[in-house]
Design a protein around this motif. Structure first.
Motif, PDB file in Angstrom:
ATOM      1  N   LEU A 186      42.301  31.005  34.010  1.00  0.00           N
ATOM      2  CA  LEU A 186      41.094  30.667  33.594  1.00  0.00           C
ATOM      3  C   LEU A 186      39.768  30.771  34.575  1.00  0.00           C
ATOM      4  O   LEU A 186      38.668  31.116  34.124  1.00  0.00           O
ATOM      5  CB  LEU A 186      41.131  29.149  32.966  1.00  0.00           C
ATOM      6  N   LEU A 187      40.136  30.385  35.795  1.00  0.00           N
ATOM      7  CA  LEU A 187      39.182  30.372  36.866  1.00  0.00           C
ATOM      8  C   LEU A 187      38.708  31.832  37.141  1.00  0.00           C
ATOM      9  O   LEU A 187      37.414  32.242  37.358  1.00  0.00           O
ATOM     10  CB  LEU A 187      39.788  29.405  38.147  1.00  0.00           C
ATOM     11  N   VAL A 188      39.564  32.829  36.987  1.00  0.00           N
ATOM     12  CA  VAL A 188      39.349  34.388  37.105  1.00  0.00           C
ATOM     13  C   VAL A 188      38.629  34.514  36.143  1.00  0.00           C
ATOM     14  O   VAL A 188      37.404  35.318  36.327  1.00  0.00           O
ATOM     15  CB  VAL A 188      40.449  34.964  37.515  1.00  0.00           C
ATOM     16  N   SER A 189      38.847  34.201  34.777  1.00  0.00           N
ATOM     17  CA  SER A 189      38.280  34.830  33.706  1.00  0.00           C
ATOM     18  C   SER A 189      36.754  34.161  33.628  1.00  0.00           C
ATOM     19  O   SER A 189      35.895  34.620  32.889  1.00  0.00           O
ATOM     20  CB  SER A 189      39.030  34.314  32.306  1.00  0.00           C
ATOM     21  N   ALA A 203      36.511  32.122  40.213  1.00  0.00           N
ATOM     22  CA  ALA A 203      37.250  32.739  41.459  1.00  0.00           C
ATOM     23  C   ALA A 203      37.395  34.058  41.213  1.00  0.00           C
ATOM     24  O   ALA A 203      37.611  34.860  40.003  1.00  0.00           O
ATOM     25  CB  ALA A 203      38.621  32.003  41.642  1.00  0.00           C
ATOM     26  N   ALA A 204      37.478  34.910  42.451  1.00  0.00           N
ATOM     27  CA  ALA A 204      37.548  36.469  42.421  1.00  0.00           C
ATOM     28  C   ALA A 204      38.901  36.919  41.940  1.00  0.00           C
ATOM     29  O   ALA A 204      39.380  38.102  41.426  1.00  0.00           O
ATOM     30  CB  ALA A 204      37.058  37.048  43.403  1.00  0.00           C
ATOM     31  N   SER A 205      40.171  35.954  42.240  1.00  0.00           N
ATOM     32  CA  SER A 205      41.421  36.413  41.960  1.00  0.00           C
ATOM     33  C   SER A 205      42.275  35.135  41.845  1.00  0.00           C
ATOM     34  O   SER A 205      41.690  34.052  42.155  1.00  0.00           O
ATOM     35  CB  SER A 205      41.942  37.315  43.256  1.00  0.00           C
ATOM     36  N   LYS A 206      43.480  35.267  41.522  1.00  0.00           N
ATOM     37  CA  LYS A 206      44.273  34.017  41.522  1.00  0.00           C
ATOM     38  C   LYS A 206      44.702  33.571  42.733  1.00  0.00           C
ATOM     39  O   LYS A 206      44.745  32.308  43.183  1.00  0.00           O
ATOM     40  CB  LYS A 206      45.743  34.570  40.609  1.00  0.00           C
TER      41      LYS A 206
END
Length: 407
Positions: free
Chosen positions: A346-349, A353-356
């Motif tokens: 969710l943070l990436v979506s 954040a740019a990546s996991k």
């Protein structure tokens, strides 16, 4: 009408000017038509283009004639200025799509029409597409010295770094110079402006106008804008700061300016807002916690120029609710997702954040919160139980928030 040069110099836009005395005389006899070219290499312009857009805006505000030149033709070649690598060749269909998309960035900055102080938008494909290449080389190419072209930064730096420069790119300088000739003939454009990396192209264009038509032509370049920490303006860890709202929301655009470094506030107010310079100097001189109020004014004024006053005020109010009162305001950016879902995904979506991998690092640094509660487990999932009034608020640091709603 002659105020233009004084205004842009005071506000920090001037790096170099060709024959300033003669250009001042032209403005005094004014109005002056001046242009800046924008190649359609992407479907949106970004903050790095704002200095050029603001130059056109001040040209209009001082009673002159700004010309936005879309690079429908030159985009097919690719400008080597400031680049180590050859640009990807775009299809004509993609170029047309990009042109249609980036035109939107100019809507709130400039009024287009026939009245004094209004702008016109042209496309260099109109005169570049019909050119027969051999006649073009005979008519235009004979005015260019290869020795001089090799001395220009756009070419010399690439060669010094042992990076390939294709022959098609080598022609870019001829085509951009010829744009100036056509604009001088068709619309009496006597001034070309651009970034400092365009100095060579601009000088060659003004020289070509004089050689081919024996008419005066001038150039102005703006400095490369960097932040107080030395970073290139408009570049962030998440990538370019786009101008189109479908690439970056007005709220996130507001946040970009709100997060400016303290030492940059005065400079950015001068360059990227219309505020009078007395007010700019007052705000830029604020210290301590008071500088935060200046940053909010910078964010709101800059956002209003691009997205309109209503969107800017809404972004400012959203920030006030989110940061000053801790509320998960309905106007925060939002995404939809099927819950439960891994927090890192969710943070990436959400663009937090740019990546996991970056998401996990932010969690380890106590930089991620769900509904204002710090998350310590990077494997945590966001579930329906996290929804408050239909949404869960994800936060990265203190200033970036996105609502998650169930799909």
């Amino acid at each position: 009408m002659s105020d233009f040069l004084d205004v842009i110099r005071e506000r920090g836009f001037v790096h170099q000017i060709t024959d300033e005395a003669a250009l001042k005389a032209a403005f005094q006899a004014g109005p002056v038509a001046g242009y800046i070219g924008f190649d359609a290499t992407a479907d949106s312009l970004h903050v790095g283009h704002l200095v050029q857009i603001m130059l056109l805006r001040w040209l209009a505000k001082t009673g002159n004639r700004p010309v936005v030149l879309m690079g429908g033709g030159t985009t097919k070649i690719g400008d080597p200025s400031g680049r180590d690598e050859t640009r990807m060749i775009l299809t004509e269909e993609r170029i047309e799509e990009n042109k249609a998309s980036i035109r939107r960035a100019f809507t709130n900055f400039l009024d287009f029409g026939d009245a004094p102080g209004t702008a016109i938008m042209l496309d260099n494909d109109e005169w570049l597409a019909p050119l027969g290449y051999i006649p073009f080389l005979r008519e235009v190419g004979r005015h260019f010295s290869v020795n001089r072209m090799l001395s220009m930064d756009s070419v010399r730096l690439r060669l010094e770094r042992d990076q390939p420069l294709t022959f098609i790119e080598f022609n870019y300088m001829l085509l951009q110079s010829y744009d100036f000739v056509e604009l001088r003939r068709r619309h009496n454009v006597v001034l070309q402006m651009g970034g400092s990396d365009q100095w060579g192209n601009i000088v060659m264009g003004a020289d070509l106008v004089r050689r081919m038509d024996q008419k005066e032509a001038f150039g102005i370049t703006a400095p490369l804008i960097t932040t107080a920490s030395g970073a290139k303006m408009g570049k962030t860890a998440a990538g370019a700061v786009w101008l189109n709202p479908d690439r970056l929301t007005p709220y996130d655009y507001w946040q970009f300016w709100r997060n400016a470094e303290d030492a940059d506030v005065g400079k950015f107010l001068a360059l990227f807002t219309d505020l009078p310079m007395d007010e700019v100097r007052r705000l830029g001189a604020l210290q301590g916690s008071e500088i935060n109020e200046a940053k909010k004014i910078l964010a709101t004024e800059a956002t209003a120029l691009l997205h309109g006053r209503a969107a800017a005020d809404e972004a400012a109010e959203t920030a006030r609710l989110a940061f000053e009162h801790g509320a998960a305001a309905e106007t925060l950016p939002s995404i939809t997702a099927a819950l439960p879902a891994p927090l890192a995904d969710l943070l990436v979506s959400a663009g937090l954040a740019a990546s996991k991998g970056e998401a996990r690092r932010l969690v380890a640094q106590n930089g991620i919160r769900v509904n204002d509660n710090v998350v310590s487990d990077a494997q945590r999932a966001v579930t329906a139980e996290d929804l408050l009034d239909g949404a869960a608020k994800l936060s990265a640091g203190r200033k970036k928030h996105v609502l998650v709603r169930t799909a």
